[in-house]
Design a protein around this motif. Structure first.
Motif, PDB file in Angstrom:
ATOM      1  N   TYR A  83       0.845  -1.194   0.000  1.00 52.20           N
ATOM      2  CA  TYR A  83       0.000   0.000   0.000  1.00 52.20           C
ATOM      3  C   TYR A  83       0.881   1.245   0.000  1.00 52.20           C
ATOM      4  O   TYR A  83       1.984   1.222   0.563  1.00 52.20           O
ATOM      5  CB  TYR A  83      -0.916   0.004   1.229  1.00 52.20           C
ATOM      6  CG  TYR A  83      -1.990  -1.059   1.170  1.00 52.20           C
ATOM      7  CD1 TYR A  83      -3.123  -0.877   0.392  1.00 52.20           C
ATOM      8  CD2 TYR A  83      -1.858  -2.244   1.891  1.00 52.20           C
ATOM      9  CE1 TYR A  83      -4.114  -1.855   0.331  1.00 52.20           C
ATOM     10  CE2 TYR A  83      -2.848  -3.221   1.837  1.00 52.20           C
ATOM     11  CZ  TYR A  83      -3.963  -3.018   1.055  1.00 52.20           C
ATOM     12  OH  TYR A  83      -4.944  -3.989   0.985  1.00 52.20           O
ATOM     13  N   GLN A 120       3.446   2.490   2.821  1.00 55.19           N
ATOM     14  CA  GLN A 120       3.794   1.378   3.716  1.00 55.19           C
ATOM     15  C   GLN A 120       5.136   0.791   3.278  1.00 55.19           C
ATOM     16  O   GLN A 120       5.335   0.527   2.092  1.00 55.19           O
ATOM     17  CB  GLN A 120       2.742   0.269   3.635  1.00 55.19           C
ATOM     18  CG  GLN A 120       1.341   0.705   4.002  1.00 55.19           C
ATOM     19  CD  GLN A 120       1.194   0.944   5.501  1.00 55.19           C
ATOM     20  OE1 GLN A 120       1.574   0.110   6.308  1.00 55.19           O
ATOM     21  NE2 GLN A 120       0.658   2.094   5.855  1.00 55.19           N
ATOM     22  N   ARG A 138       6.387  -2.140   4.419  1.00 52.69           N
ATOM     23  CA  ARG A 138       6.294  -3.592   4.328  1.00 52.69           C
ATOM     24  C   ARG A 138       5.102  -3.980   3.463  1.00 52.69           C
ATOM     25  O   ARG A 138       4.019  -3.398   3.604  1.00 52.69           O
ATOM     26  CB  ARG A 138       6.094  -4.145   5.744  1.00 52.69           C
ATOM     27  CG  ARG A 138       6.533  -5.565   5.948  1.00 52.69           C
ATOM     28  CD  ARG A 138       6.522  -5.913   7.443  1.00 52.69           C
ATOM     29  NE  ARG A 138       5.273  -5.589   8.112  1.00 52.69           N
ATOM     30  CZ  ARG A 138       4.203  -6.389   8.113  1.00 52.69           C
ATOM     31  NH1 ARG A 138       4.224  -7.533   7.477  1.00 52.69           N
ATOM     32  NH2 ARG A 138       3.112  -6.036   8.747  1.00 52.69           N
ATOM     33  N   ALA A 184       1.777  -5.793   2.270  1.00 51.11           N
ATOM     34  CA  ALA A 184       0.664  -6.488   2.935  1.00 51.11           C
ATOM     35  C   ALA A 184       0.617  -7.938   2.466  1.00 51.11           C
ATOM     36  O   ALA A 184       0.220  -8.828   3.222  1.00 51.11           O
ATOM     37  CB  ALA A 184      -0.644  -5.783   2.606  1.00 51.11           C
ATOM     38  N   ALA A 222      -3.107 -13.891  11.844  1.00 54.19           N
ATOM     39  CA  ALA A 222      -3.305 -12.824  12.824  1.00 54.19           C
ATOM     40  C   ALA A 222      -3.821 -11.566  12.140  1.00 54.19           C
ATOM     41  O   ALA A 222      -3.748 -11.429  10.907  1.00 54.19           O
ATOM     42  CB  ALA A 222      -1.982 -12.531  13.526  1.00 54.19           C
ATOM     43  N   SER A 223      -4.317 -10.665  12.936  1.00 54.46           N
ATOM     44  CA  SER A 223      -4.771  -9.375  12.419  1.00 54.46           C
ATOM     45  C   SER A 223      -3.612  -8.697  11.677  1.00 54.46           C
ATOM     46  O   SER A 223      -2.494  -8.668  12.173  1.00 54.46           O
ATOM     47  CB  SER A 223      -5.207  -8.522  13.604  1.00 54.46           C
ATOM     48  OG  SER A 223      -5.818  -7.373  13.140  1.00 54.46           O
ATOM     49  N   GLY A 224      -3.895  -8.209  10.496  1.00 53.26           N
ATOM     50  CA  GLY A 224      -2.866  -7.525   9.721  1.00 53.26           C
ATOM     51  C   GLY A 224      -2.020  -8.449   8.878  1.00 53.26           C
ATOM     52  O   GLY A 224      -1.078  -8.017   8.204  1.00 53.26           O
ATOM     53  N   SER A 225      -2.344  -9.741   8.855  1.00 49.55           N
ATOM     54  CA  SER A 225      -1.503 -10.685   8.099  1.00 49.55           C
ATOM     55  C   SER A 225      -1.779 -10.626   6.588  1.00 49.55           C
ATOM     56  O   SER A 225      -1.006 -11.169   5.801  1.00 49.55           O
ATOM     57  CB  SER A 225      -1.715 -12.112   8.609  1.00 49.55           C
ATOM     58  OG  SER A 225      -3.072 -12.479   8.525  1.00 49.55           O
ATOM     59  N   GLY A 226      -2.891 -10.002   6.202  1.00 51.03           N
ATOM     60  CA  GLY A 226      -3.131  -9.815   4.773  1.00 51.03           C
ATOM     61  C   GLY A 226      -4.387 -10.482   4.228  1.00 51.03           C
ATOM     62  O   GLY A 226      -4.612 -10.496   3.009  1.00 51.03           O
ATOM     63  N   LYS A 227      -5.247 -10.990   5.107  1.00 52.60           N
ATOM     64  CA  LYS A 227      -6.431 -11.744   4.642  1.00 52.60           C
ATOM     65  C   LYS A 227      -7.378 -10.869   3.825  1.00 52.60           C
ATOM     66  O   LYS A 227      -7.798 -11.245   2.718  1.00 52.60           O
ATOM     67  CB  LYS A 227      -7.185 -12.341   5.853  1.00 52.60           C
ATOM     68  CG  LYS A 227      -6.328 -13.228   6.734  1.00 52.60           C
ATOM     69  CD  LYS A 227      -7.093 -13.809   7.886  1.00 52.60           C
ATOM     70  CE  LYS A 227      -7.608 -12.780   8.876  1.00 52.60           C
ATOM     71  NZ  LYS A 227      -6.558 -12.025   9.588  1.00 52.60           N
ATOM     72  N   SER A 228      -7.717  -9.709   4.374  1.00 48.85           N
ATOM     73  CA  SER A 228      -8.658  -8.843   3.643  1.00 48.85           C
ATOM     74  C   SER A 228      -8.032  -8.345   2.344  1.00 48.85           C
ATOM     75  O   SER A 228      -8.730  -8.210   1.332  1.00 48.85           O
ATOM     76  CB  SER A 228      -9.075  -7.648   4.496  1.00 48.85           C
ATOM     77  OG  SER A 228      -9.698  -8.110   5.663  1.00 48.85           O
ATOM     78  N   SER A 229      -6.746  -8.086   2.384  1.00 44.83           N
ATOM     79  CA  SER A 229      -6.067  -7.641   1.149  1.00 44.83           C
ATOM     80  C   SER A 229      -6.185  -8.725   0.083  1.00 44.83           C
ATOM     81  O   SER A 229      -6.433  -8.438  -1.091  1.00 44.83           O
ATOM     82  CB  SER A 229      -4.587  -7.341   1.428  1.00 44.83           C
ATOM     83  OG  SER A 229      -4.475  -6.319   2.385  1.00 44.83           O
ATOM     84  N   ARG A 249      -9.658  -8.556  -1.288  1.00 43.21           N
ATOM     85  CA  ARG A 249      -9.871  -7.342  -2.099  1.00 43.21           C
ATOM     86  C   ARG A 249      -9.176  -7.444  -3.449  1.00 43.21           C
ATOM     87  O   ARG A 249      -9.651  -6.911  -4.449  1.00 43.21           O
ATOM     88  CB  ARG A 249      -9.380  -6.104  -1.340  1.00 43.21           C
ATOM     89  CG  ARG A 249     -10.301  -5.698  -0.205  1.00 43.21           C
ATOM     90  CD  ARG A 249     -10.107  -4.241   0.187  1.00 43.21           C
ATOM     91  NE  ARG A 249      -8.776  -3.971   0.676  1.00 43.21           N
ATOM     92  CZ  ARG A 249      -8.426  -4.040   1.962  1.00 43.21           C
ATOM     93  NH1 ARG A 249      -9.313  -4.351   2.878  1.00 43.21           N
ATOM     94  NH2 ARG A 249      -7.188  -3.767   2.327  1.00 43.21           N
ATOM     95  N   GLU A 301     -14.738 -12.581   7.411  1.00 41.22           N
ATOM     96  CA  GLU A 301     -15.175 -12.752   8.798  1.00 41.22           C
ATOM     97  C   GLU A 301     -16.702 -12.698   8.933  1.00 41.22           C
ATOM     98  O   GLU A 301     -17.239 -11.890   9.714  1.00 41.22           O
ATOM     99  CB  GLU A 301     -14.546 -11.664   9.671  1.00 41.22           C
ATOM    100  CG  GLU A 301     -13.067 -11.560   9.416  1.00 41.22           C
ATOM    101  CD  GLU A 301     -12.240 -11.572  10.676  1.00 41.22           C
ATOM    102  OE1 GLU A 301     -12.768 -11.948  11.720  1.00 41.22           O
ATOM    103  OE2 GLU A 301     -11.070 -11.230  10.587  1.00 41.22           O
ATOM    104  N   HIS A 338     -11.174 -15.680  11.979  1.00 42.02           N
ATOM    105  CA  HIS A 338     -10.367 -15.884  13.185  1.00 42.02           C
ATOM    106  C   HIS A 338     -10.932 -17.014  14.031  1.00 42.02           C
ATOM    107  O   HIS A 338     -10.431 -17.281  15.115  1.00 42.02           O
ATOM    108  CB  HIS A 338     -10.391 -14.619  14.057  1.00 42.02           C
ATOM    109  CG  HIS A 338      -9.599 -13.476  13.502  1.00 42.02           C
ATOM    110  ND1 HIS A 338      -8.254 -13.526  13.303  1.00 42.02           N
ATOM    111  CD2 HIS A 338      -9.970 -12.238  13.121  1.00 42.02           C
ATOM    112  CE1 HIS A 338      -7.829 -12.365  12.829  1.00 42.02           C
ATOM    113  NE2 HIS A 338      -8.860 -11.566  12.694  1.00 42.02           N
TER     114      HIS A 338
END
Ligand SMILES: Nc1ncnc2c1ncn2[C@@H]1O[C@H](COP(=O)(O)OP(=O)(O)OP(=O)(O)O)[C@@H](O)[C@H]1O
Length: 346
Positions: free
Chosen positions: A11, A14, A16, A18, A37-44, A47, A164, A196
């Protein structure tokens, strides 16, 4: 059906990525859990499949199409083969259950007769027979999610993406939703679900793709939430300590690692909550029929897709629900649309 070739997503602003050099293929008819974990890239990841985001490097193929070669104007057509369900339901608050589901079909120009048969059929399929006249605020959270699922599948998509979908629901209601998703999958729809919920993943034993800081660290068939280890039925999650100074993100990540909210027992006992047991076969047949028809070409009214003005791609915060669901080109005609959507009302 879905293929990522060396996909990196970074992004703007950023350091690092995603998602980092991801290569993976999801086949027709699979049910895949995306965990991490949260922020690991699932939603990305989801998308990117929807072409809501573009990869910084690499290529993505969905339903045989190279997403890089689909023009912005054609994205809404592409998305008609994809259904999407979110954690916060996103129903139109001032429209009935029936209208929320019919909305998808109306936007793409389906005939009145088609809408009149497809909507009740789909409401029955998700266990909401007879609830078409209710308003979203008159429904439980689980029922609202069923409406959202009905809206996602009424157009007979080949792929259902769920981010989720049980995140706002209690364990028993979550189990009912999973039973419904399982049934939709059994009738041929490919499902990719970010979650999760360890209990759900452990009990369903489907393919699990685990992300960690943008890398795929595990890709297993018939797996549990934690790899080969399926959680014990008597497992009691530890309480997250929530010490002062701990970041919200760290807490979320801890909770995700700690806790099967939906236990295997609940999943095992799960019945579709709003479907009479004797109706199950009929419902499954209906699901099979609906999905069988999904491979057919969906008739669309090209007039409804023409953007009103050149360069009409609106900033995402100004998109209507139809645009966010990918049913209409950004900036297209909005007559009769609703700009509002609603999350859980309970
Ligand atoms: N629009 C964005 N702009 C900048 N960074 C983003 C954006 N969306 C996601 N990120 C970053 O990309 C990384 C992956 O986020 P993503 O939402 O894909 O993770 P996730 O696994 O779905 O998390 P969660 O379980 O909390 O939903 C995170 O570091 C996040 O901060």
């Amino acid at each position: 059906m879905i293929r990522f070739d060396s996909v990196t997503k970074t992004y703007p602003g950023q350091a690092r990525p995603a998602l980092n050099d991801i290569g993976v293929e999801i086949l027709r008819g699979e049910f895949v859990f995306l965990v991490g974990a949260s922020g690991s890239g699932k939603s990305s990841f989801l998308r990117l499949i929807l072409k809501e985001e573009k990869p910084s490097k690499g290529a993505i193929h969905v339903l045989g199409q190279d997403l890089g070669s689909i023009s912005t104007r054609k994205v809404p057509y592409f998305r008609r083969d994809l259904g999407v369900v979110f954690q916060d339901f996103r129903l139109l608050p001032n429209k009935s259950v029936y209208e929320n589901v019919a909305f998808t079909l109306r936007v793409i120009g389906k005939s009145r007769g088609y809408v009149q048969s497809a909507v009740p059929e789909t409401l029955k399929l998700v266990g909401l027979d007879g609830k078409g006249k209710r308003m979203p605020h008159e429904l439980s959270g689980g029922e609202q999610q069923r409406v959202a699922i009905a809206r996602a599948i009424v157009n007979k998509p080949q792929i259902l993406l769920a981010d989720e979908p049980t995140g706002n629901l209690d364990p028993v209601t979550s189990a009912g939703i999973m039973t419904l998703l399982e049934r939709i999958n059994a009738s041929g729809t490919t499902i990719v679900m970010a979650t999760h919920e360890a209990g759900i993943v452990d009990q369903m034993r489907r393919r699990v793709i685990e992300l960690s800081a943008g890398d795929i660290v595990r890709d297993e068939r018939s797996a549990g939430y934690d790899g080969q280890t399926v959680r014990d039925v008597d497992y009691v999650p530890e309480q997250a300590s929530g010490e002062a100074g701990e970041s919200a993100q760290a807490e979320t990540a801890m909770a995700a690692v700690a806790a099967p909210k939906v236990t295997p027992e609940v999943m095992r006992d799960a019945e579709p909550l709003y479907v009479e047991p004797e109706a199950t076969d009929a419902v499954t047949d209906a699901a099979a029929e609906i999905t069988a028809a999904a491979t057919g070409t969906i008739q669309v009214d090209p007039e409804k897709l023409k953007p009103k003005q050149a360069g009409g791609a609106a900033a995402s915060e100004h998109l209507t629900l139809a645009e966010r669901l990918g049913l209409r080109a950004p900036g297209g005609p909005r007559e009769g649309d609703d700009d509002q959507e609603v999350g859980p009302t309970k």
